[in-house]
Motif scaffolding. Sequence first.
Motif, PDB file in Angstrom:
ATOM      1  N   VAL A   1       4.120   7.673   8.514  1.00 46.30           N
ATOM      2  CA  VAL A   1       4.709   8.041   7.230  1.00 46.30           C
ATOM      3  C   VAL A   1       3.716   8.919   6.483  1.00 46.30           C
ATOM      4  CG1 VAL A   1       5.495   7.174   4.996  1.00 46.30           C
ATOM      5  CG2 VAL A   1       6.136   5.968   7.093  1.00 46.30           C
ATOM      6  N   GLN A   2       4.211   9.993   5.882  1.00 45.95           N
ATOM      7  CA  GLN A   2       3.343  10.913   5.145  1.00 45.95           C
ATOM      8  C   GLN A   2       3.637  10.811   3.653  1.00 45.95           C
ATOM      9  OE1 GLN A   2       2.906  14.876   6.815  1.00 45.95           O
ATOM     10  NE2 GLN A   2       3.618  14.166   8.815  1.00 45.95           N
ATOM     11  N   GLY A   3       2.669  10.275   2.914  1.00 43.89           N
ATOM     12  CA  GLY A   3       2.834  10.135   1.476  1.00 43.89           C
ATOM     13  C   GLY A   3       3.731   8.973   1.109  1.00 43.89           C
ATOM     14  N   ALA A   4       4.426   9.096  -0.013  1.00 39.72           N
ATOM     15  CA  ALA A   4       5.320   8.046  -0.494  1.00 39.72           C
ATOM     16  C   ALA A   4       6.694   8.183   0.157  1.00 39.72           C
ATOM     17  CB  ALA A   4       5.453   8.136  -2.006  1.00 39.72           C
ATOM     18  N   MET A   5       7.483   7.112   0.055  1.00 43.31           N
ATOM     19  CA  MET A   5       8.856   7.141   0.542  1.00 43.31           C
ATOM     20  C   MET A   5       9.812   6.995  -0.638  1.00 43.31           C
ATOM     21  SD  MET A   5       8.977   5.080   4.155  1.00 43.31           S
ATOM     22  CE  MET A   5      10.730   5.482   4.271  1.00 43.31           C
ATOM     23  N   SER A   6      10.916   7.737  -0.570  1.00 42.30           N
ATOM     24  CA  SER A   6      11.877   7.732  -1.665  1.00 42.30           C
ATOM     25  C   SER A   6      13.298   7.704  -1.109  1.00 42.30           C
ATOM     26  CB  SER A   6      11.722   8.978  -2.536  1.00 42.30           C
ATOM     27  OG  SER A   6      10.415   9.093  -3.053  1.00 42.30           O
ATOM     28  N   LEU A   7      14.169   7.022  -1.842  1.00 40.39           N
ATOM     29  CA  LEU A   7      15.602   7.048  -1.553  1.00 40.39           C
ATOM     30  C   LEU A   7      16.225   8.007  -2.551  1.00 40.39           C
ATOM     31  CD1 LEU A   7      17.828   5.703   0.234  1.00 40.39           C
ATOM     32  CD2 LEU A   7      18.218   4.131  -1.674  1.00 40.39           C
TER      33      LEU A   7
ATOM     34  N   SER B   1       0.822  -1.205   0.000  1.00 42.33           N
ATOM     35  CA  SER B   1       0.000   0.000   0.000  1.00 42.33           C
ATOM     36  C   SER B   1       0.859   1.259   0.000  1.00 42.33           C
ATOM     37  CB  SER B   1      -0.924   0.011   1.224  1.00 42.33           C
ATOM     38  OG  SER B   1      -0.184  -0.001   2.424  1.00 42.33           O
ATOM     39  N   LEU B   2       2.135   1.153   0.370  1.00 35.46           N
ATOM     40  CA  LEU B   2       3.018   2.310   0.393  1.00 35.46           C
ATOM     41  C   LEU B   2       3.889   2.306  -0.862  1.00 35.46           C
ATOM     42  CD1 LEU B   2       4.134   4.728   2.081  1.00 35.46           C
ATOM     43  CD2 LEU B   2       5.904   3.155   2.880  1.00 35.46           C
ATOM     44  N   THR B   3       3.961   3.463  -1.522  1.00 40.09           N
ATOM     45  CA  THR B   3       4.796   3.595  -2.713  1.00 40.09           C
ATOM     46  C   THR B   3       6.237   3.880  -2.303  1.00 40.09           C
ATOM     47  OG1 THR B   3       2.948   4.445  -3.998  1.00 40.09           O
ATOM     48  CG2 THR B   3       5.157   4.871  -4.843  1.00 40.09           C
ATOM     49  N   LEU B   4       7.175   3.088  -2.841  1.00 42.12           N
ATOM     50  CA  LEU B   4       8.599   3.259  -2.583  1.00 42.12           C
ATOM     51  C   LEU B   4       9.313   3.485  -3.907  1.00 42.12           C
ATOM     52  CD1 LEU B   4       9.120   0.251  -0.148  1.00 42.12           C
ATOM     53  CD2 LEU B   4       9.233   2.646   0.517  1.00 42.12           C
ATOM     54  N   THR B   5      10.181   4.485  -3.956  1.00 46.27           N
ATOM     55  CA  THR B   5      10.937   4.733  -5.173  1.00 46.27           C
ATOM     56  C   THR B   5      12.409   4.960  -4.836  1.00 46.27           C
ATOM     57  OG1 THR B   5      10.502   7.118  -5.096  1.00 46.27           O
ATOM     58  CG2 THR B   5       8.972   5.759  -6.376  1.00 46.27           C
ATOM     59  N   VAL B   6      13.263   4.627  -5.791  1.00 49.33           N
ATOM     60  CA  VAL B   6      14.698   4.880  -5.687  1.00 49.33           C
ATOM     61  C   VAL B   6      15.062   5.792  -6.842  1.00 49.33           C
ATOM     62  CG1 VAL B   6      17.005   3.867  -5.698  1.00 49.33           C
ATOM     63  CG2 VAL B   6      15.109   2.634  -4.617  1.00 49.33           C
TER      64      VAL B   6
ATOM     65  N   TRP C   1      16.598   8.398   3.034  1.00 47.21           N
ATOM     66  CA  TRP C   1      15.200   8.015   2.845  1.00 47.21           C
ATOM     67  C   TRP C   1      14.345   9.187   3.307  1.00 47.21           C
ATOM     68  CZ3 TRP C   1      13.033   4.235   0.188  1.00 47.21           C
ATOM     69  CH2 TRP C   1      13.766   3.051  -0.064  1.00 47.21           C
ATOM     70  N   ARG C   2      13.314   9.519   2.530  1.00 47.29           N
ATOM     71  CA  ARG C   2      12.439  10.617   2.913  1.00 47.29           C
ATOM     72  C   ARG C   2      10.999  10.317   2.517  1.00 47.29           C
ATOM     73  NH1 ARG C   2      12.403  16.183   0.447  1.00 47.29           N
ATOM     74  NH2 ARG C   2      10.347  15.935   1.424  1.00 47.29           N
ATOM     75  N   ASP C   3      10.070  11.000   3.180  1.00 53.14           N
ATOM     76  CA  ASP C   3       8.672  10.985   2.752  1.00 53.14           C
ATOM     77  C   ASP C   3       8.269  12.412   2.443  1.00 53.14           C
ATOM     78  OD1 ASP C   3       8.299  12.184   5.240  1.00 53.14           O
ATOM     79  OD2 ASP C   3       7.061  10.579   6.060  1.00 53.14           O
ATOM     80  N   ASP C   4       6.969  12.678   2.330  1.00 50.46           N
ATOM     81  CA  ASP C   4       6.523  14.021   1.946  1.00 50.46           C
ATOM     82  C   ASP C   4       6.805  15.065   3.019  1.00 50.46           C
ATOM     83  OD1 ASP C   4       5.649  12.819  -0.343  1.00 50.46           O
ATOM     84  OD2 ASP C   4       3.496  13.027   0.091  1.00 50.46           O
ATOM     85  N   ALA C   5       7.028  14.640   4.268  1.00 49.00           N
ATOM     86  CA  ALA C   5       7.248  15.588   5.358  1.00 49.00           C
ATOM     87  C   ALA C   5       8.723  15.875   5.611  1.00 49.00           C
ATOM     88  CB  ALA C   5       6.601  15.062   6.641  1.00 49.00           C
ATOM     89  N   GLY C   6       9.609  15.054   5.065  1.00 45.30           N
ATOM     90  CA  GLY C   6      11.035  15.277   5.307  1.00 45.30           C
ATOM     91  C   GLY C   6      11.800  13.972   5.377  1.00 45.30           C
ATOM     92  N   VAL C   7      13.016  14.064   5.849  1.00 42.58           N
ATOM     93  CA  VAL C   7      13.909  12.904   5.925  1.00 42.58           C
ATOM     94  C   VAL C   7      13.487  11.995   7.073  1.00 42.58           C
ATOM     95  CG1 VAL C   7      16.289  12.166   6.355  1.00 42.58           C
ATOM     96  CG2 VAL C   7      15.837  14.141   4.886  1.00 42.58           C
TER      97      VAL C   7
END
Length: 230
Positions: A126-132, A2-7, A161-167
Amino acid sequence: MSLTLTVSDEVRALVPGFTHLAVEAHGLVNGPSDEASSALLDDATRRLAERLDGQAPDKDPHIAAWRAAYTAFGAKPSRTRNSAEALARRALADGGLPRVNRIVDAYNAISVAHLIPAGGEDLDRVQGAMSLVRATGDEPFVTMAGGEETVEHPEPGEIVWRDDAGVTCRRWNWRQGPRTRIDHDTVNVIFLLESLAPMARGELMAAGTELAESLEKLSPGVRITVGTPA
């Protein structure tokens, strides 16, 4: 999942051998460390000692690869060790591994047994998606200093690693912020297991499967989804 993860492409270009695996768990029952979670840590320490056979953790090919990756983005790997090396060193030292809580103990055991960085984020925080990504240096990282909440910023080019709110985690997997940290009230978690070449994707998948099995024993009825290495 359900959580979007991107690199980001920048991270892929800098460290082309990077692979991650997400394990999502819903309905966990956490609490203080107990006999069952301590047993997981003790078994992981035994397996680590057998794997290293008297060598220091940084002599393992996978840890050596992580040290090279940290050097590539400007970190000093002997000063800011990746989480797997830091835990392995604690496991082999007097006093052994810390007991944190049942869920954290479970993924720390996987990290030590397989010598892979492993982390967990409270999905409900976690707020929004997570990205590396490679940081710009402007992203907020909320942490604690001297018992007070404070905001830091990563260095430009640092992998985070960060989400929409920050690192959420600085220097790739070095230090997690308290905002998404797992505590006794946590029930939904995204676990991230991370590997670099020369570790095979099958070994990363085996670690994820073992984590799922440990969580099912600690929290009967938990709903778990194990992704595919990406």
